[in-house]
Design an enzyme around this catalytic site. Structure first.
Site, mmCIF file in Angstrom:
data_model
loop_
_atom_site.group_PDB
_atom_site.id
_atom_site.type_symbol
_atom_site.label_atom_id
_atom_site.label_comp_id
_atom_site.label_asym_id
_atom_site.label_seq_id
_atom_site.Cartn_x
_atom_site.Cartn_y
_atom_site.Cartn_z
ATOM 1 N N MET A 1 -1.085 9.008 12.203
ATOM 2 C CA MET A 1 -2.309 9.316 11.540
ATOM 3 C C MET A 1 -3.217 10.454 12.069
ATOM 4 S SD MET A 1 -4.072 5.458 11.092
ATOM 5 C CE MET A 1 -3.762 5.100 12.909
ATOM 6 N N LYS B 1 -5.052 2.191 0.758
ATOM 7 C CA LYS B 1 -6.047 2.955 1.251
ATOM 8 C C LYS B 1 -5.755 4.468 1.434
ATOM 9 C CE LYS B 1 -5.928 -0.186 4.159
ATOM 10 N NZ LYS B 1 -6.008 -0.910 5.621
ATOM 11 N N ASP C 1 0.844 -1.181 -0.164
ATOM 12 C CA ASP C 1 -0.021 -0.092 0.104
ATOM 13 C C ASP C 1 0.929 1.347 -0.124
ATOM 14 O OD1 ASP C 1 0.753 0.433 2.954
ATOM 15 O OD2 ASP C 1 -0.604 -1.275 3.285
HETATM 16 N N1 SAH Z 1 2.063 0.293 11.065
HETATM 17 C C1 SAH Z 1 2.644 1.609 10.863
HETATM 18 C C2 SAH Z 1 1.553 2.721 11.168
HETATM 19 C C3 SAH Z 1 0.754 2.734 10.307
HETATM 20 S S1 SAH Z 1 -0.561 4.199 10.772
HETATM 21 C C4 SAH Z 1 4.157 1.832 11.573
HETATM 22 O O1 SAH Z 1 4.118 0.931 12.658
HETATM 23 O O2 SAH Z 1 4.880 2.669 11.616
HETATM 24 C C5 SAH Z 1 0.095 5.330 9.359
HETATM 25 C C6 SAH Z 1 0.804 6.527 10.003
HETATM 26 O O3 SAH Z 1 2.131 6.147 10.505
HETATM 27 C C7 SAH Z 1 0.897 7.669 9.220
HETATM 28 O O4 SAH Z 1 -0.399 8.443 9.209
HETATM 29 C C8 SAH Z 1 1.966 8.471 10.051
HETATM 30 O O5 SAH Z 1 1.546 9.072 11.115
HETATM 31 C C9 SAH Z 1 2.698 7.326 10.593
HETATM 32 N N2 SAH Z 1 3.946 6.990 9.677
HETATM 33 C C10 SAH Z 1 4.357 5.831 9.068
HETATM 34 N N3 SAH Z 1 5.574 6.076 8.316
HETATM 35 C C11 SAH Z 1 5.777 7.327 8.422
HETATM 36 C C12 SAH Z 1 7.052 8.137 8.037
HETATM 37 N N4 SAH Z 1 8.063 7.435 7.178
HETATM 38 N N5 SAH Z 1 6.952 9.286 8.383
HETATM 39 C C13 SAH Z 1 6.212 9.910 9.518
HETATM 40 N N6 SAH Z 1 5.028 9.134 9.623
HETATM 41 C C14 SAH Z 1 4.949 7.925 9.173
#
Ligand code: SAH
Length: 467
Positions: A386, A273, A251
Site C-alpha cells: 500500500m 474498500k 473485495d
Molecule cells: N493481504 C494482502 C495485502 C493486502 S494490502 C497480501 O497478503 O498480499 C494491499 C496491498 O498489497 C496493495 O496496496 C499492494 O501493495 C499489495 N498487493 C496485493 N496484491 C498485489 C499484486 N498482485 N501486485 C502488487 N501488489 C499487490
C-alpha cells in the site's frame, strides 16, 4: 466391466512375491502397509529389500521359483523381469485357483493392481483394466489434488461415532441424513483442517441436537487467502472451500480469475474498500459475516494475498470468535512472495540480504509513524504494501535516515497477473523515473540490493520493461 473391483483383507495372510528387484520392492511395500506376511522368492534379492523384511515374520527364499512356493499362499504377485518366469508363476497359481497379479502383464494373471489414492481408511483406486496404466496414474494425480489429506482423519473420526449413531438412529435413512449433514458441514471442515477435538465435539453436539429434534442452524466462515492474482497460486484447500461456499464476500484485491473459480450459484457480495470511498466499513463486514453464518450459511471471506498479512483478517475473526461461530483461516501467497518470484527478485540472498521486512506504506494523515532507523541496513530487503501514494515520502525518509541513496527499488504492478509490469530505479531516481507513467494499483514496492537480480532472473510474461 473387465474386472470386479474388490478390496482384499491380507492382514497376517501369506502372500508370495516372486522377484527381487525394485519392482518387487514397490509391491512389497504395498503388501506390508496392508499387514500381509510375505514369502519372497528370487535368485537375486536387493539388499534393501531383504533388509526391509523382518526375518521372523516373513520368509526370504533365495533361489528360482518352484511349484511348492505356492503352498499355504493366498495371493501371488509375479514381479520378475522375465515374461516366461512370470507366465509360469501365473499358470501354476491359476491352476491352484489362487489370485495372481503379474506386474506389467495383466493378461497373464487374473488380478490387477489399481493406481491408488491412499487416505486410509479411505482408499480410491483407479484402473484401466491393464490397457493404459499411465492414463490411470495420470487420473490418480488429478484426483490426489481433489482429495484433501485430511479425508483419512475424517473417515476415522466418523468410524469412531459409527456405533453411537447406529444406536441412536434405527433407520438407515435417518443415519444417512445425519452423516450427510456432518460431512457437508462445519465439523467435517474442522476435521479436514486438523482440529480433531473441535470436530469431535461438533459431531457430538450435532448428534444431541438431532436427537432433540432441533435443527442446528449455525453456518461457518472461511477466511481464505486468494493469493496475489494468478489462480494457479491458490492452495487446494482454498479452492475446495471456494467451491462449496454459499456466499462469497470479496473485495477489489481478489483477481477476476480467482473469483471465477468460486461456486457459480453462490451469492456474491462486494465489500471492497476503495481509497476515500469506503464501500463497507470494517465493522460492517465483521457484522455481516456473523449475520450470514447465523443464518446457517457457509460464508467465504475471500481476501487478496494472505489474510493475516495487512489483510485485517485478525479483526474479522475476532468478532466470529466472540460470537462462537466456527471459522477457519486458509493462508494464501502474499503479494511479497508472489510479486518477488514472478519478478525474479529473491527477497533474501546470501550475498545481498539476510532479512526481509514487510512494511505498511499506507499514509496516515499524510505521514508515517514507522521506525525508519531500523530500516536502513543495507542487508535488509524492505517490502512496502500500500505504498504507491507514499512512494516519494518513503524514499526520502529512507535516504534521510541513512540508507544508501543508490539502493535499487522495484515497483511491481499487478504482480503475477497478465498485467504485471516491473519498474526499477533507485531511491533517488524512482519517483522521477515513473513521473510520466500511470501506475495502476495494486502495486508493491521492493527496496534493497536484491532488486539488482531482476534483470538476470526475470522470467515471467512479456512485460514491457522500463529501466
Ligand atoms: N493481504 C494482502 C495485502 C493486502 S494490502 C497480501 O497478503 O498480499 C494491499 C496491498 O498489497 C496493495 O496496496 C499492494 O501493495 C499489495 N498487493 C496485493 N496484491 C498485489 C499484486 N498482485 N501486485 C502488487 N501488489 C499487490
Amino acid at each position: 466391466m473387465d474386472y470386479l473391483p474388490l478390496y482384499l483383507d491380507v492382514r497376517d495372510t501369506l502372500c508370495l512375491v516372486v522377484g527381487g528387484d525394485s519392482v518387487a520392492l514397490r509391491k512389497i511395500r504395498l503388501l506390508l502397509s496392508a499387514g500381509a506376511r510375505i514369502r519372497l522368492v528370487a535368485p537375486d534379492i536387493l539388499e534393501e529389500l531383504s533388509g526391509m523384511l523382518d526375518h521372523q515374520r516373513h520368509e526370504i527364499i533365495q533361489r528360482p521359483f518352484q511349484g511348492d512356493d505356492l503352498d499355504g499362499v493366498r495371493l501371488v504377485i509375479a514381479a520378475t523381469d522375465s515374461d516366461t518366469v512370470n507366465g509360469a508363476v501365473a499358470d501354476a497359481a491359476k491352476a491352484r485357483g489362487l489370485t495372481v497379479n503379474v506386474v506389467d502383464g495383466a493378461e497373464q494373471g487374473n488380478a490387477i493392481m489399481p493406481a491408488i489414492i491412499d487416505r486410509s481408511p479411505l482408499i480410491v483406486s483407479v484402473s484401466s483394466a491393464g490397457k493404459a496404466p499411465v492414463l490411470a496414474r495420470l487420473l490418480r494425480t488429478r484426483l490426489e489434488s481433489l482429495l484433501p489429506d485430511g479425508y483419512g482423519r475424517l473417515a476415522d473420526l466418523a468410524g469412531s461415532f459409527r456405533a453411537q449413531v447406529k444406536a441412536r438412529f434405527s433407520s438407515l435413512n435417518d443415519r444417512r441424513y445425519f452423516w450427510e449433514k456432518v460431512f457437508g458441514g462445519p465439523a467435517a471442515e474442522q476435521a479436514l483442517a486438523g482440529n480433531m477435538e473441535q470436530a469431535r465435539r461438533m459431531i457430538g453436539q450435532a448428534l444431541e441436537a438431532l436427537e432433540a429434534q432441533e435443527e442446528q442452524l449455525v453456518g461457518e466462515v472461511y477466511l481464505v487467502g486468494g493469493g496475489p492474482g494468478d489462480p494457479d497460486l491458490l492452495t487446494f484447500r482454498a479452492l475446495r472451500l471456494m467451491q462449496q461456499a454459499d456466499v462469497v464476500l470479496h473485495d477489489r484485491l481478489v483477481s477476476e480469475d480467482v473469483l471465477a473459480l468460486c461456486r457459480r450459484d453462490a451469492d456474491y457480495i462486494y465489500v471492497g474498500k476503495r481509497r476515500d470511498q469506503h464501500t463497507l466499513p470494517q465493522e460492517d463486514i465483521n457484522t455481516l459475516l456473523v449475520k450470514l453464518a447465523k443464518e446457517g450459511k457457509r460464508v467465504l471471506r475471500l481476501k487478496g494475498g494472505d489474510p493475516f498479512i495487512f489483510g485485517r483478517g485478525g479483526e474479522e475473526i475476532d468478532t466470529l470468535a466472540d460470537e462462537g461461530i466456527p471459522f477457519q483461516v486458509v493462508p494464501g501467497i502474499t503479494a511479497a512472495s508472489g510479486c518477488a518470484s514472478y519478478a525474479g527478485i529473491p527477497l533474501t540472498h546470501r550475498d545481498y540480504a539476510q532479512s526481509v521486512r514487510f512494511v505498511t506504506g499506507h499514509l496516515k494523515d499524510g505521514g508515517y509513524d514507522l521506525n525508519w532507523s531500523e530500516m536502513v541496513r543495507n542487508d535488509q530487503t524492505l517490502v512496502f504494501y500500500m505504498g504507491l501514494m507514499g512512494l516519494p515520502r518513503i524514499c526520502q525518509e529512507l535516504i534521510d535516515h541513512g540508507r544508501n541513496p543508490e539502493t535499487p527499488v522495484a515497483l511491481i504492478q499487478q504482480g503475477t497477473t497478465r498485467e504485471q509490469r516491473v519498474y526499477t530505479g533507485s531511491l533517488t531516481s524512482i519517483v522521477s523515473d515513473i513521473a510520466e507513467i500511470k501506475i495502476k494499483p495494486p502495486t508493491l514496492i521492493i527496496v534493497g540490493e536484491v532488486v539488482q537480480l531482476h534483470e538476470r532472473l526475470k522470467w515471467f510474461g512479456l512485460e514491457e520493461e522500463y529501466a
